[in-house]
Design a protein around this motif. Structure first.
Motif, PDB file in Angstrom:
ATOM      1  N   GLY A  48       0.728  -1.057   0.023  1.00  0.00           N
ATOM      2  CA  GLY A  48       0.104   0.048   0.145  1.00  0.00           C
ATOM      3  C   GLY A  48       0.772   1.261  -0.044  1.00  0.00           C
ATOM      4  N   THR A  49       1.822   1.345   0.743  1.00  0.00           N
ATOM      5  CA  THR A  49       2.762   2.184   0.797  1.00  0.00           C
ATOM      6  C   THR A  49       4.174   1.955   0.250  1.00  0.00           C
ATOM      7  OG1 THR A  49       1.615   3.332   2.572  1.00  0.00           O
ATOM      8  CG2 THR A  49       3.903   4.097   2.231  1.00  0.00           C
ATOM      9  N   TRP A  50       4.705   2.353  -0.829  1.00  0.00           N
ATOM     10  CA  TRP A  50       6.123   1.816  -1.100  1.00  0.00           C
ATOM     11  C   TRP A  50       7.328   2.460  -0.433  1.00  0.00           C
ATOM     12  CZ3 TRP A  50       6.814  -1.703  -5.320  1.00  0.00           C
ATOM     13  CH2 TRP A  50       5.404  -1.880  -6.106  1.00  0.00           C
ATOM     14  N   SER A  51       7.988   1.608  -0.131  1.00  0.00           N
ATOM     15  CA  SER A  51       9.212   1.853   0.979  1.00  0.00           C
ATOM     16  C   SER A  51      10.413   1.384   0.708  1.00  0.00           C
ATOM     17  CB  SER A  51       8.810   1.933   2.177  1.00  0.00           C
ATOM     18  OG  SER A  51       9.712   1.984   3.481  1.00  0.00           O
ATOM     19  N   LEU A  52      11.509   2.036   0.744  1.00  0.00           N
ATOM     20  CA  LEU A  52      12.903   1.510   0.693  1.00  0.00           C
ATOM     21  C   LEU A  52      13.706   1.058   2.084  1.00  0.00           C
ATOM     22  CD1 LEU A  52      14.407   3.710  -1.953  1.00  0.00           C
ATOM     23  CD2 LEU A  52      13.519   1.437  -2.381  1.00  0.00           C
ATOM     24  N   ILE A  53      12.597   1.049   3.074  1.00  0.00           N
ATOM     25  CA  ILE A  53      13.023   0.711   4.543  1.00  0.00           C
ATOM     26  C   ILE A  53      13.605  -0.537   4.598  1.00  0.00           C
ATOM     27  CG2 ILE A  53      10.916  -0.176   5.415  1.00  0.00           C
ATOM     28  CD1 ILE A  53      11.278   0.984   8.189  1.00  0.00           C
ATOM     29  N   ASN A  54      13.471  -1.834   4.053  1.00  0.00           N
ATOM     30  CA  ASN A  54      14.090  -2.777   4.007  1.00  0.00           C
ATOM     31  C   ASN A  54      15.539  -2.943   3.426  1.00  0.00           C
ATOM     32  OD1 ASN A  54      11.795  -4.257   5.315  1.00  0.00           O
ATOM     33  ND2 ASN A  54      10.631  -4.230   3.294  1.00  0.00           N
ATOM     34  N   TYR A  55      15.511  -2.100   2.265  1.00  0.00           N
ATOM     35  CA  TYR A  55      16.842  -1.953   1.599  1.00  0.00           C
ATOM     36  C   TYR A  55      17.899  -1.098   2.507  1.00  0.00           C
ATOM     37  CZ  TYR A  55      14.666  -4.211  -2.351  1.00  0.00           C
ATOM     38  OH  TYR A  55      13.989  -4.849  -3.445  1.00  0.00           O
ATOM     39  N   GLU A  56      17.269  -0.191   3.008  1.00  0.00           N
ATOM     40  CA  GLU A  56      18.087   0.638   3.868  1.00  0.00           C
ATOM     41  C   GLU A  56      18.599  -0.106   5.106  1.00  0.00           C
ATOM     42  OE1 GLU A  56      15.543   3.865   4.949  1.00  0.00           O
ATOM     43  OE2 GLU A  56      15.854   4.890   2.986  1.00  0.00           O
ATOM     44  N   GLN A  57      17.742  -1.085   5.701  1.00  0.00           N
ATOM     45  CA  GLN A  57      18.210  -2.123   6.883  1.00  0.00           C
ATOM     46  C   GLN A  57      19.316  -2.877   6.460  1.00  0.00           C
ATOM     47  OE1 GLN A  57      15.141  -3.845   8.830  1.00  0.00           O
ATOM     48  NE2 GLN A  57      16.164  -4.633  10.351  1.00  0.00           N
ATOM     49  N   ILE A  58      19.341  -3.441   5.188  1.00  0.00           N
ATOM     50  CA  ILE A  58      20.480  -4.396   4.762  1.00  0.00           C
ATOM     51  C   ILE A  58      21.686  -3.745   4.214  1.00  0.00           C
ATOM     52  CG2 ILE A  58      18.832  -6.056   4.329  1.00  0.00           C
ATOM     53  CD1 ILE A  58      19.079  -5.829   1.570  1.00  0.00           C
ATOM     54  N   LEU A  59      21.357  -2.248   3.670  1.00  0.00           N
ATOM     55  CA  LEU A  59      22.567  -1.751   2.984  1.00  0.00           C
ATOM     56  C   LEU A  59      23.317  -0.902   4.072  1.00  0.00           C
ATOM     57  CD1 LEU A  59      21.364  -1.240  -0.345  1.00  0.00           C
ATOM     58  CD2 LEU A  59      22.910  -3.164   0.505  1.00  0.00           C
ATOM     59  N   VAL A  60      22.530  -0.072   4.793  1.00  0.00           N
ATOM     60  CA  VAL A  60      23.085   0.637   5.809  1.00  0.00           C
ATOM     61  C   VAL A  60      22.755   0.860   7.339  1.00  0.00           C
ATOM     62  CG1 VAL A  60      23.472   2.616   3.839  1.00  0.00           C
ATOM     63  CG2 VAL A  60      21.364   2.638   5.151  1.00  0.00           C
ATOM     64  N   GLY A  61      21.733  -0.095   7.492  1.00  0.00           N
ATOM     65  CA  GLY A  61      20.904  -0.287   8.914  1.00  0.00           C
ATOM     66  C   GLY A  61      21.479  -1.308   9.787  1.00  0.00           C
ATOM     67  N   ASP A  62      20.705  -1.962  10.431  1.00  0.00           N
ATOM     68  CA  ASP A  62      21.236  -2.751  11.388  1.00  0.00           C
ATOM     69  C   ASP A  62      21.651  -3.970  11.127  1.00  0.00           C
ATOM     70  OD1 ASP A  62      20.334  -0.875  13.521  1.00  0.00           O
ATOM     71  OD2 ASP A  62      18.286  -1.988  13.585  1.00  0.00           O
TER      72      ASP A  62
END
Length: 279
Positions: A48-62
Motif C-alpha cells: 500500500g505504501t512503497w518504501s525502501l526501509i528494508n533495503y536501507e536496513q540491509i545496506l546501511v542499517g542494523d
C-alpha cells in the motif's frame, strides 16, 4: 513447414503460463521487499505504501554488517570455486574426450553419481572433519565442497563439447610442430571457449545458490555466504518479522544472476547447443 495460427496461439498460451508460474514467486518477493513492517501480513500482493526501509536496513542499517560481509563471502567463494572448477573440468574433459585410457566411462559415471548424491548426507562427516583439520568456518572450507557440486556437471558439459571439435585441427597443429600441450592451448581451447564460458556460468550459479554447505560449515561472518546469512536476519525488534529484510536481500543477490543471464544468454545457449549436437 510453419506453424498454423492455432498452434501459434497454443504455444503463446503455454509460454505465458510457464512465465507466470516461474516469475510469480520472484514478483511476490520483490513486492514484499518494498512493504513496510505493518503491511507484511495484510494479504495484499502489492504494498500500500512503497518504501525502501528494508533495503536501507540491509545496506546501511542494523543488518548491514551481516549482509555485506556475507555478500563479500559469496562473491569471493563462488568466483574462486568457479575458476578452479572451470580449469580442472577443462583438463579432465579434454582427457576423457581425446585420450584413450581405461576407466573413462567409470570417471563419467562417478561424476554423475557425485552430482546426484544427496548433499545433506555428507554434511555431518564433513563438519567433523573440517573441525578437526581447521577448515571449519573458512573460505577453503566452502570452496572445496563447492567443487563437489560444480565439477561433475562441468566435466559432463565440457566432455560433450570437446567431442564436437574436429580431431583434425589438433593433428594439423602437431604436424606443424606443436606439442600436445601447445595444440591444446592454442588450437583447442580457443574453439572451446564458448563451452568453457557456459560451464563457468552454470558452476557459478550452483555455488552462488548453495545453502546446505553454507549453513552447516560456517558459524560466523568470516565465511558465511548470503543464502545462509538470510536465516540469521532479525527484525528491528523482537516483535517484528524479518520478512521484508530477507526479501530485500533476496532481490539484491538475485540481481547479479539475472544480469549475467541477460548479458550472456546467447553465449549460454550457443555453448549448450554446440555441446549437445553431434557434429
Amino acid at each position: 513447414m510453419g506453424l498454423t495460427t492455432k498452434q501459434k496461439v497454443w504455444w503463446a498460451v503455454i509460454t505465458v503460463v510457464v512465465l507466470v508460474y516461474a516469475l510469480f514467486p520472484v514478483a511476490a518477493i520483490a513486492a514484499t521487499s518494498f512493504k513496510i513492517p505493518s503491511e507484511l501480513d495484510n494479504g495484499r500482493f502489492l504494498p500500500g505504501t512503497w518504501s525502501l526501509i528494508n533495503y536501507e536496513q540491509i545496506l546501511v542499517g542494523d543488518a548491514q554488517s551481516l549482509f555485506l560481509s556475507s555478500l563479500r563471502n559469496s562473491i569471493g567463494i563462488s568466483l574462486i570455486a568457479t575458476a578452479i572448477a572451470a580449469v580442472l573440468a577443462t583438463l579432465a574433459a579434454y582427457a576423457i574426450a581425446r585420450l584413450d585410457f581405461p576407466g573413462k566411462r567409470l570417471i563419467l559415471t562417478t561424476a554423475l553419481a557425485v552430482s546426484i548424491f544427496p548433499v545433506i548426507s555428507i554434511v555431518t562427516p564433513l563438519f567433523n572433519l573440517w573441525r578437526t583439520i581447521g577448515l571449519y568456518d573458512t573460505w577453503p572450507g566452502l570452496i572445496i565442497p563447492y567443487l563437489s557440486l560444480t565439477l561433475p556437471i562441468s566435466i559432463w558439459i565440457l566432455t560433450a563439447f570437446f567431442r564436437q571439435i574436429p580431431w583434425e585441427l589438433e593433428q594439423a597443429a602437431q604436424v606443424d610442430g606443436a606439442t600436445t600441450w601447445q595444440a591444446f592451448r592454442k588450437a583447442i581451447v580457443p574453439l572451446a571457449a564458448p563451452g568453457v564460458f557456459t560451464t563457468a556460468l552454470i558452476a557459478f550459479f550452483i555455488a552462488w545458490n548453495d545453502f546446505v554447505y553454507g549453513i552447516s560449515l560456517t558459524s560466523t561472518e568470516a565465511a558465511r555466504p548470503v543464502p545462509a546469512a538470510l536465516a540469521f536476519f532479525t527484525g528491528a525488534s523482537q516483535f517484528e518479522e524479518p520478512t521484508g529484510s530477507i526479501s530485500a536481500a533476496a532481490v539484491v543477490v538475485t540481481i547479479p544472476v539475472v544480469v549475467l543471464v541477460l548479458l550472456f544468454q546467447r553465449q549460454i545457449v550457443a555453448g549448450l547447443t554446440q555441446g549437445a549436437v553431434k557434429g
